[in-house]
Design an enzyme around this catalytic site. Sequence first.
Site, short mmCIF file in Angstrom:
data_model
loop_
_atom_site.label_atom_id
_atom_site.label_comp_id
_atom_site.label_asym_id
_atom_site.label_seq_id
_atom_site.Cartn_x
_atom_site.Cartn_y
_atom_site.Cartn_z
N PHE A 118 0.81 -1.22 0.00
CA PHE A 118 0.00 0.00 0.00
C PHE A 118 0.84 1.27 0.00
CE2 PHE A 118 -2.12 -3.43 2.38
CZ PHE A 118 -3.10 -3.74 1.45
N HIS A 119 1.90 1.29 -0.82
CA HIS A 119 2.74 2.47 -0.95
C HIS A 119 2.83 2.93 -2.41
CE1 HIS A 119 5.24 1.42 2.92
NE2 HIS A 119 3.97 1.66 3.17
N PRO A 120 1.71 3.00 -3.14
CA PRO A 120 1.83 3.43 -4.55
C PRO A 120 2.18 4.91 -4.65
CG PRO A 120 -0.47 3.22 -3.94
CD PRO A 120 0.32 2.72 -2.77
#
Length: 200
Positions: A133-135
Amino acid sequence: MPPSQLGAFAKSDPGRATPNLEWHVQPLSLDKFGDPLHPFDAITPSVCNLKPTSRGHVRIRSPNPDEPPAIRLNYLSTVEDCDIAVNGLRKTREIMAAEPLARFEPRELKPGPGAVTDAELLDSARNLGTTIFHPVGTCRMGSGPESVVDDRLCVHGIEALRVVDASIMPEITAGNTNAPTVMIAEKGAEFIRESRLAGR
């Protein structure tokens, strides 16, 4: 508290200037997020590539705002990323085989001791790999044709519209994105306040 209680950084090869691997170690085991925990003592040392070269995209499908965008993650689409994925799994095995952990008699559940060759480990990485969840980068900052915002976070060609989040990072930071995103928010608030004071 977060599930990852321990983090560690390393280089996938000694020729790199900075670490490009990070481990998030959780004191638990499950098949996938949302599933129940396994009924045995376990840890999950998840390894990730901090500087991926694979690129996905988010694209508008239609002028209808209710239609979701087309999202293509495109993980492990470059040779470099595939090599690093295999290397990360091998290094994880080295760590788990280290003398200080021997008294716990660790046994590998996934990908499993049957995955030995580079091809088998890469196949495991493709099956096990997931987001953390680090786009970033879908509204990248810059002045080139692929950039969306300028250095004051204003959207090119649209007046009084800014993007203030991790999507403006041209490349992902080598670590977690929380602190840089807080900095972006602070700078964005400063830019907005300055614009209002200037009557723009």
